[in-house]
Design an enzyme around this catalytic site. Structure first.
Site, mmCIF file in Angstrom:
data_model
loop_
_atom_site.group_PDB
_atom_site.id
_atom_site.type_symbol
_atom_site.label_atom_id
_atom_site.label_comp_id
_atom_site.label_asym_id
_atom_site.label_seq_id
_atom_site.Cartn_x
_atom_site.Cartn_y
_atom_site.Cartn_z
ATOM 1 N N HIS A 48 0.824 -1.223 0.000
ATOM 2 C CA HIS A 48 0.000 0.000 0.000
ATOM 3 C C HIS A 48 0.856 1.270 0.000
ATOM 4 C CE1 HIS A 48 -3.187 2.840 0.781
ATOM 5 N NE2 HIS A 48 -2.653 3.148 1.965
ATOM 6 N N HIS A 72 3.451 6.985 5.523
ATOM 7 C CA HIS A 72 2.261 7.715 5.947
ATOM 8 C C HIS A 72 1.394 6.959 6.967
ATOM 9 C CE1 HIS A 72 0.201 5.352 2.754
ATOM 10 N NE2 HIS A 72 -0.910 5.578 3.441
ATOM 11 N N GLU A 76 0.196 5.573 12.767
ATOM 12 C CA GLU A 76 -1.137 5.056 13.082
ATOM 13 C C GLU A 76 -1.126 3.547 13.310
ATOM 14 O OE1 GLU A 76 -5.625 4.815 11.101
ATOM 15 O OE2 GLU A 76 -3.982 5.728 9.976
ATOM 16 N N ASP A 77 -0.367 2.807 12.488
ATOM 17 C CA ASP A 77 -0.497 1.341 12.480
ATOM 18 C C ASP A 77 0.672 0.582 13.097
ATOM 19 O OD1 ASP A 77 -2.916 1.619 11.207
ATOM 20 O OD2 ASP A 77 -2.092 1.421 9.186
ATOM 21 N N ASP A 139 -3.683 8.021 -1.178
ATOM 22 C CA ASP A 139 -4.068 6.912 -0.303
ATOM 23 C C ASP A 139 -5.491 6.450 -0.635
ATOM 24 O OD1 ASP A 139 -3.883 5.396 2.427
ATOM 25 O OD2 ASP A 139 -5.661 6.663 2.653
ATOM 26 N N ASP A 260 -21.965 14.707 -26.653
ATOM 27 C CA ASP A 260 -20.537 14.795 -26.378
ATOM 28 C C ASP A 260 -20.011 13.584 -25.613
ATOM 29 O OD1 ASP A 260 -21.920 15.419 -24.142
ATOM 30 O OD2 ASP A 260 -20.746 17.185 -23.597
#
Length: 716
Positions: A48, A72, A76-77, A139, A260
């Site tokens: 990712h 990034h 957090e993880d 992301d 169009d």
């Protein structure tokens, strides 16, 4: 799966001298801390951040941005902290990673609150460091590309809807159109799969049918550009499914009616070549002029530049063509990212910063938002520029349509505040009530107890609430006035026939008549009489039908013996009645023979105006009533005339003689003489009709030295 070497190869393409050390270290660190974590797809989690970094490398961002993209999710993880990132990669990378982390750390449980808080943090991040939002958008792009691995259909639809509501519009506002289009297409598939598949089938069917058409248009464009010696690149493309769907829904069109679906793009080397190419195309195919848009001369706020034109092409079909330079094409795809440079601490270009001043305006006032729902509603205004948001003096936010005024704002607070609004301050300065509000304005309303709305406000208010409340007040006042006049008219006519109108109301007889006409109340019936939509005689004849026969006999008797006219007779018949309280307007002095109209005035009956009177044009249609001159009435009325002359002895006496000879009395006379010897005479005379006045004016014009004669009204 993207490899780190793919990212480095991209970087070397646009920055051959780049030092990849920070990228290598960020990759190794991310691989270590994410070790053992896997995505829903079953791939290692590291895939990712690699994909996100690859998207930013495609957008040609700086090394710090790409290193931050690789990192990034680590705060957090994983156990990693901001301090760890700062120590290893510097404060710049750490600041970006922390910004992205804040967007994901959402404390609210409800979905709408999550969106609101996330959007708030996005806006803050955009003002602080645009790279935070670019990473968050990249992301989201990769997460949407892998949304198929979510096994929960409701979860897929919720993420897709959030993407349509928040992320795609932000990408559009930043001018990153490839990102907007991709996010919308995937989100469309997961939110309305049946519609997506229907349009996909229609487009694919049309694709087979139109290959020859695309080839023909492209070939003829190539030949024309070669003939004009204009080197270019020509692309024919199909519109996205989502934009086709939006057009079908918003304009209520079938797929076959969208001309169009295919658009052509011509990419030139220089701006002059773009305009030359447009001229060449217009010489080949007839342009639809209202479809020509020059975004090169007038770029969009998100920096988009291109010439758009639509022409009647081969087989009489409309063809949409965009013409732009290679640089404009790059900016059209990358938007702000094409201009945002952070190499070795340099700042964003000044003009780019000005384009996004709206971000700073939001941030300056973000403390005023307490309710996440309210914040979401009002921030969407900047994503959808048809609306503005403004503040009360206490910092509460109000949503308004673009072009809204202080009166709209006042009614949004409370109906009573709107009705009693007499002034307004915007950002501390007094402004007119018709002043157009702008995003970020703070408005303070000045009220006066007992003040009433003005019908003039309807000329500038924009909100439905303000317009509805003003009209309701005016209608209530008009009904009140019409009721008063209608009662007076009914009482007079009934009294004239020796009947008591009020007694008939009390007896219930008039209620029966009201119901017969379809009115809910007696008051509504009476108001309609005041409006001139019914006559008292109609009501009288229904209430007492036996009187109608007597009226006919009396009318015959009057013709035989005649009857002395009452002194109150005015010579005006109001909708078939000749005994109504009437007065003549002083603004236009109507005369018998002039086309006239009546205007219902409170407590004063009907005022008579000439039909072309300027004041009548400004009056409410609801209060106008049909009137006419009585043919049997001969009376004198005042009329004013202005006579322009060259000065000579005895002129006044000659003019007075003409007026007297035509059996008219002079009420007043005023004379003026300029230094140049030009004389002006103002007479008010009594005449019986406009015909008599015209005859007098015609004869005055024949008097020696008279150069002009004009009827005068106050409007002149």
């Amino acid at each position: 799966m993207i490899r780190i070497t793919d990212i480095l190869d991209k970087i070397y393409e646009y920055s051959p001298d780049a030092d990849p050390d920070i990228i290598d270290r960020a990759y190794i660190y991310s691989a270590r801390v994410h070790d053992g974590q896997v995505r829903l797809s079953g791939e290692p989690y590291l895939s990712h951040p690699l994909e996100v970094a690859h998207i930013l490398a495609d957008m040609r961002l700086d090394l710090e941005s790409i290193a931050a993209a690789l990192l990034h999710d680590v705060i957090e993880d994983t156990p990693a902290t901001k301090e760890d990132i700062t120590a290893m990669f510097g404060p710049g990378v750490a600041h970006i990673v922390e910004g992205v982390t804040k967007l994901s750390a959402l404390p609210f449980s409800t979905k709408i609150a999550q969106q609101a808080e996330s959007l708030r943090k996005m806006i803050l991040a955009m003002a602080d460091d645009i790279r935070v939002i670019l990473i968050k958008l990249a992301d989201r792009v990769h997460n949407m590309r892998t949304l198929k691995y979510h096994r929960n259909a409701d979860k897929q639809a919720a993420i897709a809807q959030e993407t349509l509501d928040i992320y795609a519009p932000i990408a559009a506002r930043l001018g990153i159109f490839w990102m907007k289009h991709e996010l919308e297409e995937i989100a469309f598939y997961y939110t309305l799969r049946d519609e997506y598949e229907r349009i996909d089938a229609l487009v694919n069917r049309a694709r087979h049918e139109k290959e020859e058409y695309i080839k023909e248009v492209s070939t003829r464009l190539h030949y024309k550009m070669e003939e004009m010696e204009l080197p270019c690149e020509i692309k024919g493309r199909y519109k996205q499914h989502y934009s086709i769907y939006q057009k079908m829904i918003s304009q209520d069109l079938d797929f076959e009616e969208i001309y169009d679906v295919i658009a052509f793009r011509i990419i030139m080397d220089t701006v002059p070549q773009c305009y030359a190419a447009m001229g060449g195309i217009h010489s080949m195919w007839k342009p639809i002029y209202y479809k020509i848009k020059d975004y090169i001369g007038n770029p969009k706020p998100n920096m988009y530049q291109s010439i758009h034109t639509t022409v009647i092409g081969p087989s009489g079909e409309r063809v949409e063509i965009q013409i732009r330079t290679h640089e404009m094409d790059r900016i059209a795809e990358s938007g702000i990212a094409a201009h945002w440079s952070y190499k070795e601490g340099t700042k964003v270009e000044e003009n780019t910063g000005e384009l996004f001043a709206w971000i700073r305006n939001l941030v300056e006032n973000q403390e005023n938002y307490n309710d996440p729902d309210e914040f979401l509603e009002n921030v969407r205004i900047d994503l959808y520029p048809d609306e503005i948001y403004v503040f009360t003096p206490l910092g509460e936010i109000k949503t308004m349509p673009k072009g809204a005024t202080p009166v709209d704002f006042a009614y949004s607070i409370h109906t009573e505040v709107g009705a009693e609004c007499t002034g307004a301050k915007v950002n501390g300065k007094l402004v007119p009530l018709a002043h157009e509000l702008k995003t970020g304005d703070t408005i303070e309303i000045v009220t006066t107890k007992g003040h009433a709305p003005s019908s003039d406000w309807l000329n500038f208010v924009k909100t439905v609430k303000a317009r509805t409340k003003i009209r309701a007040w005016i209608n209530a006042r008009e009904k009140e006035r019409s009721f008063s006049l209608g009662r007076e008219m009914c009482e007079k006519i009934f009294k004239k026939k020796n009947q008591n109108f009020n007694s008939l109301v009390k007896s219930g007889k008039i209620r029966e008549i009201a119901e017969g006409y379809g009115f809910k109340t007696v008051d509504d019936l009476i108001a309609h009489v005041g409006f001139g939509k019914l006559t008292p005689l109609q009501i009288l004849n229904r209430a007492l039908p036996d009187l109608e026969k007597e009226d006919k006999e009396e009318s015959l008797l009057q013709k035989i013996v005649g009857r002395r006219r009452k002194k109150t007779d005015t010579g005006i018949i109001v909708k078939g009645l000749n005994d109504i309280l009437v007065k003549f307007s002083k603004c236009c002095n109507p005369l018998p023979g002039d086309p006239i109209i009546g205007y219902i005035t409170q407590g004063q009956g009907v005022t008579i105006h000439r039909k072309n009177c300027l004041n009548v044009m400004k009056m409410s249609n609801e209060r106008q009533i049909e009137v006419q001159w009585s043919k049997s009435y001969s009376e004198s009325y005042p009329a004013s005339i202005k006579i322009k002359t060259d000065d000579r002895f005895g002129l006044l006496a000659d003019i007075a003689s003409v007026i007297s000879k035509n059996k008219s009395n002079i009420l007043s006379a005023k004379t003026e003489t300029s230094e140049q010897g030009i004389g002006l005479f103002y007479f008010t005379i009594m005449v019986e009709s406009s015909d008599q006045l015209r005859k007098i004016m015609s004869e005055v014009r024949r008097v020696k030295k008279v150069t002009d004669v004009k009827r005068v009204v106050r409007n002149d």
